[in-house]
Design a protein around this motif. Structure first.
Motif, short mmCIF file in Angstrom:
data_model
loop_
_atom_site.label_atom_id
_atom_site.label_comp_id
_atom_site.label_asym_id
_atom_site.label_seq_id
_atom_site.Cartn_x
_atom_site.Cartn_y
_atom_site.Cartn_z
N LEU A 160 111.17 54.11 -5.26
CA LEU A 160 111.43 54.47 -3.86
C LEU A 160 111.75 53.24 -3.02
O LEU A 160 112.68 53.24 -2.21
CB LEU A 160 110.23 55.23 -3.29
N ALA A 161 110.99 52.17 -3.22
CA ALA A 161 111.24 50.94 -2.47
C ALA A 161 112.59 50.34 -2.83
O ALA A 161 113.31 49.84 -1.96
CB ALA A 161 110.13 49.92 -2.75
N ILE A 201 115.29 51.98 -3.85
CA ILE A 201 116.34 52.81 -3.26
C ILE A 201 116.46 52.54 -1.76
O ILE A 201 117.55 52.33 -1.23
CB ILE A 201 116.06 54.29 -3.52
N ILE A 202 115.34 52.53 -1.07
CA ILE A 202 115.35 52.34 0.39
C ILE A 202 115.84 50.95 0.77
O ILE A 202 116.72 50.79 1.61
CB ILE A 202 113.96 52.63 0.99
N LEU A 203 115.28 49.92 0.14
CA LEU A 203 115.65 48.55 0.51
C LEU A 203 117.08 48.22 0.08
O LEU A 203 117.80 47.52 0.80
CB LEU A 203 114.65 47.56 -0.10
N GLY A 239 119.55 50.40 -0.19
CA GLY A 239 120.42 51.12 0.73
C GLY A 239 120.50 50.47 2.10
O GLY A 239 121.59 50.34 2.67
N LEU A 240 119.37 50.06 2.63
CA LEU A 240 119.37 49.41 3.95
C LEU A 240 120.10 48.07 3.93
O LEU A 240 120.85 47.74 4.86
CB LEU A 240 117.93 49.21 4.43
N ALA A 286 121.98 52.11 -2.38
CA ALA A 286 120.87 52.91 -2.92
C ALA A 286 120.97 53.03 -4.43
O ALA A 286 119.96 52.93 -5.14
CB ALA A 286 120.86 54.29 -2.26
#
Length: 65
Positions: A19-20, A22-24, A26-27, A43
């Motif tokens: 999850l981290a 994918i989020i980091l 993507g951001l 992502a």
């Protein structure tokens, strides 16, 4: 006598790392490129990096017990 209870709520470390990633990822790509397609690409890149991290580096972690 004291009753000892074991913790049944174990933390899913692999899921948190995925999850981290994918989020980091993507951001980071979204900020760098500024487009929605950059967000999707970042992502996916973060997911791939997190999978490589889990399979290559995480199993070699020394245990303290």
């Amino acid at each position: 006598m004291e009753k000892q209870f074991e913790k049944e709520n174990e933390i899913n470390v692999k899921g948190i790392i995925l999850l981290a990633g994918i989020i980091l990822g993507g951001l980071t790509a979204w900020i760098a490129k500024g487009t929605f397609l950059g967000l999707i690409g970042g992502a996916v890149g973060g997911l791939v990096f997190a999978i490589v991290f889990i399979t290559a580096l995480l199993p070699n972690k020394p245990h303290d017990r």
